[in-house]
Design a protein around this motif. Structure first.
Motif, mmCIF file in Angstrom:
data_model
loop_
_atom_site.group_PDB
_atom_site.id
_atom_site.type_symbol
_atom_site.label_atom_id
_atom_site.label_comp_id
_atom_site.label_asym_id
_atom_site.label_seq_id
_atom_site.Cartn_x
_atom_site.Cartn_y
_atom_site.Cartn_z
ATOM 1 N N LEU A 240 57.025 48.394 39.974
ATOM 2 C CA LEU A 240 55.888 49.258 40.297
ATOM 3 C C LEU A 240 56.002 50.687 39.781
ATOM 4 O O LEU A 240 54.987 51.363 39.630
ATOM 5 C CB LEU A 240 55.718 49.322 41.823
ATOM 6 C CG LEU A 240 55.462 48.015 42.563
ATOM 7 C CD1 LEU A 240 55.421 48.270 44.058
ATOM 8 C CD2 LEU A 240 54.153 47.384 42.104
ATOM 9 N N ARG A 259 50.678 42.451 48.609
ATOM 10 C CA ARG A 259 49.633 42.115 47.628
ATOM 11 C C ARG A 259 50.106 42.387 46.216
ATOM 12 O O ARG A 259 49.921 41.592 45.302
ATOM 13 C CB ARG A 259 48.392 42.972 47.896
ATOM 14 C CG ARG A 259 47.351 42.281 48.714
ATOM 15 C CD ARG A 259 46.139 43.144 48.873
ATOM 16 N NE ARG A 259 45.464 43.432 47.622
ATOM 17 C CZ ARG A 259 44.379 44.202 47.549
ATOM 18 N NH1 ARG A 259 43.871 44.736 48.641
ATOM 19 N NH2 ARG A 259 43.809 44.418 46.392
ATOM 20 N N LEU A 260 50.704 43.559 46.042
ATOM 21 C CA LEU A 260 51.135 43.933 44.697
ATOM 22 C C LEU A 260 52.423 43.238 44.286
ATOM 23 O O LEU A 260 52.694 43.057 43.111
ATOM 24 C CB LEU A 260 51.356 45.447 44.613
ATOM 25 C CG LEU A 260 50.142 46.296 44.294
ATOM 26 C CD1 LEU A 260 50.590 47.696 43.939
ATOM 27 C CD2 LEU A 260 49.356 45.710 43.118
ATOM 28 N N ALA A 262 53.204 40.198 45.104
ATOM 29 C CA ALA A 262 53.051 38.747 45.116
ATOM 30 C C ALA A 262 53.683 38.125 43.875
ATOM 31 O O ALA A 262 53.462 38.575 42.760
ATOM 32 C CB ALA A 262 51.570 38.383 45.189
ATOM 33 N N ARG A 266 60.627 35.762 44.317
ATOM 34 C CA ARG A 266 61.640 34.961 43.651
ATOM 35 C C ARG A 266 62.672 35.858 42.950
ATOM 36 O O ARG A 266 63.861 35.571 42.919
ATOM 37 C CB ARG A 266 60.940 34.065 42.623
ATOM 38 C CG ARG A 266 61.697 32.900 42.136
ATOM 39 C CD ARG A 266 60.718 31.877 41.512
ATOM 40 N NE ARG A 266 59.603 32.513 40.840
ATOM 41 C CZ ARG A 266 59.584 32.814 39.550
ATOM 42 N NH1 ARG A 266 60.600 32.534 38.799
ATOM 43 N NH2 ARG A 266 58.530 33.395 39.010
ATOM 44 N N SER A 350 60.166 31.098 33.097
ATOM 45 C CA SER A 350 58.926 31.259 32.342
ATOM 46 C C SER A 350 59.162 31.938 30.988
ATOM 47 O O SER A 350 58.320 31.868 30.107
ATOM 48 C CB SER A 350 57.904 32.051 33.153
ATOM 49 O OG SER A 350 58.303 33.386 33.291
ATOM 50 N N GLU B 16 46.147 34.527 40.036
ATOM 51 C CA GLU B 16 47.433 33.846 39.962
ATOM 52 C C GLU B 16 47.301 32.432 40.508
ATOM 53 O O GLU B 16 46.449 32.171 41.362
ATOM 54 C CB GLU B 16 48.499 34.610 40.744
ATOM 55 C CG GLU B 16 48.249 34.631 42.237
ATOM 56 C CD GLU B 16 48.843 35.856 42.911
ATOM 57 O OE1 GLU B 16 49.841 36.376 42.417
ATOM 58 O OE2 GLU B 16 48.271 36.280 43.918
ATOM 59 N N TYR B 37 56.457 26.243 40.972
ATOM 60 C CA TYR B 37 55.550 27.166 40.274
ATOM 61 C C TYR B 37 56.292 28.411 39.827
ATOM 62 O O TYR B 37 57.002 29.038 40.595
ATOM 63 C CB TYR B 37 54.414 27.509 41.250
ATOM 64 C CG TYR B 37 53.678 28.809 41.026
ATOM 65 C CD1 TYR B 37 53.009 29.063 39.834
ATOM 66 C CD2 TYR B 37 53.622 29.767 42.036
ATOM 67 C CE1 TYR B 37 52.312 30.247 39.661
ATOM 68 C CE2 TYR B 37 52.927 30.946 41.870
ATOM 69 C CZ TYR B 37 52.270 31.186 40.671
ATOM 70 O OH TYR B 37 51.581 32.354 40.501
ATOM 71 N N GLN B 38 56.175 28.714 38.575
ATOM 72 C CA GLN B 38 56.830 29.901 38.018
ATOM 73 C C GLN B 38 55.737 30.849 37.566
ATOM 74 O O GLN B 38 55.124 30.636 36.524
ATOM 75 C CB GLN B 38 57.681 29.517 36.804
ATOM 76 C CG GLN B 38 58.853 28.631 37.111
ATOM 77 C CD GLN B 38 60.098 29.450 37.422
ATOM 78 O OE1 GLN B 38 60.175 30.633 37.086
ATOM 79 N NE2 GLN B 38 61.067 28.828 38.054
ATOM 80 N N ASN B 39 55.502 31.877 38.347
ATOM 81 C CA ASN B 39 54.448 32.787 37.932
ATOM 82 C C ASN B 39 54.838 33.545 36.671
ATOM 83 O O ASN B 39 55.998 33.853 36.452
ATOM 84 C CB ASN B 39 54.108 33.756 39.063
ATOM 85 C CG ASN B 39 55.318 34.498 39.538
ATOM 86 O OD1 ASN B 39 56.347 33.883 39.837
ATOM 87 N ND2 ASN B 39 55.232 35.794 39.566
ATOM 88 N N THR B 40 53.855 33.787 35.852
ATOM 89 C CA THR B 40 54.094 34.504 34.604
ATOM 90 C C THR B 40 54.397 35.967 34.916
ATOM 91 O O THR B 40 53.828 36.535 35.842
ATOM 92 C CB THR B 40 52.845 34.398 33.710
ATOM 93 O OG1 THR B 40 52.564 33.010 33.510
ATOM 94 C CG2 THR B 40 53.058 35.069 32.367
ATOM 95 N N SER B 67 48.883 38.084 38.742
ATOM 96 C CA SER B 67 49.232 39.016 39.822
ATOM 97 C C SER B 67 48.519 40.354 39.653
ATOM 98 O O SER B 67 48.436 40.898 38.557
ATOM 99 C CB SER B 67 50.743 39.245 39.845
ATOM 100 O OG SER B 67 51.044 40.339 40.675
ATOM 101 N N GLU B 68 48.019 40.866 40.782
ATOM 102 C CA GLU B 68 47.294 42.139 40.752
ATOM 103 C C GLU B 68 48.138 43.277 40.208
ATOM 104 O O GLU B 68 47.618 44.288 39.746
ATOM 105 C CB GLU B 68 46.873 42.517 42.180
ATOM 106 C CG GLU B 68 45.612 41.841 42.630
ATOM 107 C CD GLU B 68 45.183 42.358 43.994
ATOM 108 O OE1 GLU B 68 45.198 43.580 44.197
ATOM 109 O OE2 GLU B 68 44.865 41.521 44.854
ATOM 110 N N ARG B 69 49.441 43.084 40.309
ATOM 111 C CA ARG B 69 50.368 44.116 39.846
ATOM 112 C C ARG B 69 50.096 44.522 38.402
ATOM 113 O O ARG B 69 50.284 45.658 38.015
ATOM 114 C CB ARG B 69 51.773 43.525 39.976
ATOM 115 C CG ARG B 69 52.870 44.484 39.844
ATOM 116 C CD ARG B 69 54.172 43.915 40.364
ATOM 117 N NE ARG B 69 54.644 42.709 39.719
ATOM 118 C CZ ARG B 69 54.709 41.517 40.300
ATOM 119 N NH1 ARG B 69 54.284 41.376 41.528
ATOM 120 N NH2 ARG B 69 55.183 40.480 39.668
#
Ligand SMILES: Nc1nc2c(ncn2[C@@H]2O[C@H](COP(=O)(O)OP(=O)(O)OP(=O)(O)O)[C@@H](O)[C@H]2O)c(=O)[nH]1
Ligand SMILES: [Mg+2]
Lengths: 548, 204
Positions: A240, A259-260, A262, A266, A350, B16, B37-40, B67-69
């Protein structure tokens, strides 16, 4: 109380083990404790790659070490504080059982560890004899870990941000306790505080706008636990930036940061796992992948030649081991930032597809802005990952081209094969050193910020045993770096092994022997090992780092 | 893949977990990876060459993280894109709201980018129609409004995936040749074969 475990009959304190024969200016043939920094085995010939980092630098530089409280409160408030702490620790036991959701008897565990004070992990042997079958082991392992350490992150308004183990629902049902804890740490910005009760250490680190809490049953010192919490904090910053984090909470105090964040749980989970088993974090250094120096030099040259204007760092790594690092002249990477990068890469599969291009903040380098990182594996099924850090987020195709040029050069210079070959033997056996009773060691060259360590072999086979060994190193490390009374030499005898620690301003050495060895033999072995490392430093370390 | 010329930039957008990465994975490698699940993280780039009507087109695909990030940085990924595949999960109505957000974003900042709405995970509807999170006709009306193509795909079965990317590539070819025609500026005298009607009549 925490201090109880420290007095150990086998400890030999400062001064008695090694003679100090002054400073050597030259790279000496036979290394001695008097080695000046920069001349120890493994020291790079052209200076460092990293910012020189003391352990706990973060804690001692910005924090008042006196803020570590065994028991808070002196003078008139003692009574009130005492009761408050009791209440909190009682609530905390409830909290931990709620969160784990597994009904292991805490009291039983605690009694056990009181009886076997000198065992680092009394639970380990007990469970081995009870359980069989892989599945049960996994469950037991998780339960064991949960008991070892919980980690929570909350906002100063008391909103949950992250929790290790335990669902968010469970976490929000215990918000009351959390709030009590937060108000307890309210007092002081950037302070470390800890409570010791019932065999637990509860450590708080407050880094506004976040509060980080660990509830640990390990033997780690408050400082070490706080250091881990700081890593979590930096991990969040790396996603961030400090600036964004602060802006968000300035605008809305009770913002829900999940939220940010999310999808990043992991990464944080992985960081905590890594810290429990990878000595890199404890050492504040990077582990080198052993490799013939000729091969490494060509690889580094190829990497250096594939440059671009916006590139600041190029890092080639394999399974959290450093193969090569090229940096822009005058720009140094901080080991913490490097660890965060390693963690990011190891936490996600990924990156195996295509080429990733992601904003990343290196908080120790600059906590207010993002770099752009190009992350890719050289080939899909090899464990060679290339990390190119650029200052320009529009520069993807240029940076991507650097990767292509690097690969072309590797092949042209005929080292690609040798490089892959080196990946097959990422560890050497301790038997290579030829010291009887020596089971394992960690050697760190302070000036290069690199360390080397052989494969962990029998009897440290299970994950628990491995973590127990790391726990022993951690214990010695914390004794050696105790801020009020740092030690140079420590000899520790236990029923399962003996350990020796030797810390100078040029290097740190930790050795683990079978319990059959003697102290005199261990001291001899240390000298012998230092000679061996000097002789083998070419392939154990990166001696000629490159710059742009 | 790098060093290779990219003809058309294509960007994958969407909340996402809607299945952007899986869609690219199916299209590029013709497989569906099972497992956690592996988020990008950030975005991933991959290039793929497509044969279209006797020529080839290289699509440079940006698979962005939902992701909103990363929202604040999303412009660098879609800037200059010729096509955007805006994904939503057919079983999750909130993901369709998010899709609308991306459509607005594109309409405001990238008006030359063609939009393909893509409802994902259609295999989940095969077992149970009631799982559909948003009415098909509503989506169709919306697609018509914004002049977008609409696809429903499954990366698990491969249903409609190739068709989607084929359409993207074909539209690109058609659009660029149309653009070449309209952008042709005057007559090039150095070109010998150019018909010279204008010269033969009048004006000399
Ligand atoms: N049944 C089914 N599951 C799918 C399909 N496509 C994706 N999934 C699952 O949905 C989850 C998310 O898929 P991803 O492709 O990683 O989602 P994403 O949009 O790339 O997510 P982010 O990278 O976080 O933005 C994974 O668990 C996939 O296995 C599909 O067509 N059918
Ligand atoms: Mg994805």
């Amino acid at each position: 109380m925490a201090a109880d475990v420290h007095k150990k009959s086998g400890d030999v304190l400062n001064g008695s083990l090694f003679p100090d024969d002054g400073q050597h200016a030259e790279r000496s043939e036979s290394p001695t404790p008097g080695l000046a920094q920069g001349t120890e085995p493994g020291a790079g010939q052209e200076g460092a790659m990293f910012v020189h980092a003391q352990s706990y630098e973060d804690l001692t530089s910005t924090d008042n070490p006196d803020a570590t409280l065994q028991m808070p409160g002196d003078g008139e408030d003692v009574q009130a504080d005492q009761t408050m702490i009791e209440e909190i620790s009682k609530d905390f036991s409830e909290l931990s059982t709620q969160l784990t959701g597994i009904a292991l008897d805490l009291e039983e565990e605690i009694r056990q560890s009181k009886e076997d004070k000198l065992e680092l992990s009394p639970q380990a042997s007990r469970r081995d004899s009870v359980l069989s079958g892989k599945e049960e082991e996994d469950v037991a392992m998780d339960a064991w870990r949960m008991h070892q350490k919980h980690v929570f992150v909350l906002s100063e308004a008391g909103k949950p941000v992250y929790s290790r183990y335990g669902s968010e629902e469970a976490l929000s049902s215990t918000m009351g306790v959390m709030m009590a804890l937060v108000s307890f740490v309210e007092a002081q910005e950037n302070a470390i505080r800890s409570i010791h009760a019932d065999g637990y250490k509860v450590v708080f680190v407050r880094r506004s706008p976040l509060v980080l809490v660990a509830v640990a049953q390990t033997r780690q010192s408050e400082q070490e636990i706080a250091q881990e919490l700081l890593y979590i904090y930096y991990q969040i910053l790396s996603l961030l930036t400090w600036t964004q984090l602060n802006r968000i909470f300035q605008q809305k105090q009770n913002y829900d940061l999940r939220r940010l964040l999310a999808g990043s749980e992991r990464i944080t989970d992985n960081l905590l796992d890594l810290m429990a088993r990878d000595p890199s974090f404890l050492m504040g250094a990077a582990r080198c992948l052993p490799m013939a120096s000729g091969v490494r030099e060509i690889v580094s040259t190829c990497l250096q030649q594939a440059k671009a204007k916006s590139l600041v760092f190029a890092i080639l790594l394999s399974n959290n081991q450093l193969v090569s690092l090229v940096r822009k002249k005058d720009q140094f990477l901080h080991p913490i930032d490097l660890h965060l990068l390693f963690n990011l890469i190891s936490s996600s599969s990924s990156f195996r597809e295509g080429e990733a291009w992601t904003p990343i903040c290196l908080p120790k380098f600059n906590s207010s802005s993002f770099f752009s990182a190009h992350i890719s594996y050289l080939e899909q099924d090899t464990d060679l990952c290339l990390l190119l850090i650029s200052t320009d987020r529009e520069d993807f195709f240029t940076v991507s081209d650097c990767k292509r040029r690097f690969q072309e050069r590797l092949k042209k210079r005929g080292v690609y094969h040798a490089l892959l070959e080196a990946l097959h033997t990422p560890f050497y056996s301790v038997s290579k050193v030829g010291i009887p009773y020596l089971r394992h060691f960690i050697y760190k060259s302070k000036s290069s910020g690199l360390f080397t360590s052989p494969e962990i072999e029998a009897p440290y086979i299970t994950e628990e045993e491995k973590e127990r060994l790391l726990g022993l190193y951690q214990y010695l490390h914390s004794r050696a770096h105790n801020s009020s009374r740092p030690l140079t030499n420590i000899y520790y005898t236990g029923s399962h092994e003996n350990l020796l620690a030797w810390v100078t301003n040029a290097f740190e050495l930790y050795m683990c022997f079978s319990p059959l060895g003697t102290k005199a033999a261990a001291v001899n072995a240390a000298h012998k090992l230092m000679r061996w490392i000097r002789k083998e430093e070419d392939w154990l370390f990166i001696l000629t780092p490159q710059t742009y | 893949m790098s060093g290779q010329r990219v003809d058309a930039k294509v960007v994958m957008l969407g909340k996402e977990y809607v299945g952007k990465t899986s869609l690219v994975e199916r299209y590029v490698h013709n497989r569906f990876l099972v497992g956690p699940y592996q988020n990008t993280i950030g975005a991933a780039f991959v290039a793929k060459v497509m044969p279209v009507g006797g020529r080839t087109v290289t699509l440079g695909i940006w698979d962005t993280a939902g992701s909103e990030r990363y929202e604040a940085m999303s412009r660098i990924y879609y800037r200059g894109a010729k096509a955007a595949i805006v994904c939503y999960d057919l079983t999750d109505s909130s993901s369709f709201q998010r899709a609308k957000f991306w459509v607005n974003e594109l309409q405001n900042f990238e008006e030359n980018c063609r939009i393909y709405l893509c409802g994902t995970k259609s295999d989940l509807l095969d077992d149970d129609r009631r799982k559909r999170g948003i009415d098909f006709h509503d989506v169709q009306d919306y697609a018509d409004d914004i002049k977008a193509e609409l696809f429903e795909t499954s990366s698990k079965t491969g249903q409609n995936v190739d068709e989607l990317f084929k359409k993207v590539a074909e539209d690109y070819v058609q659009f660029t040749s149309f653009q070449e025609m309209t952008e042709e500026k005057g007559v090039d005298l150095s070109q010998k074969n150019t018909p010279t009607y204008f010269y033969s009549c009048c004006h000399h």
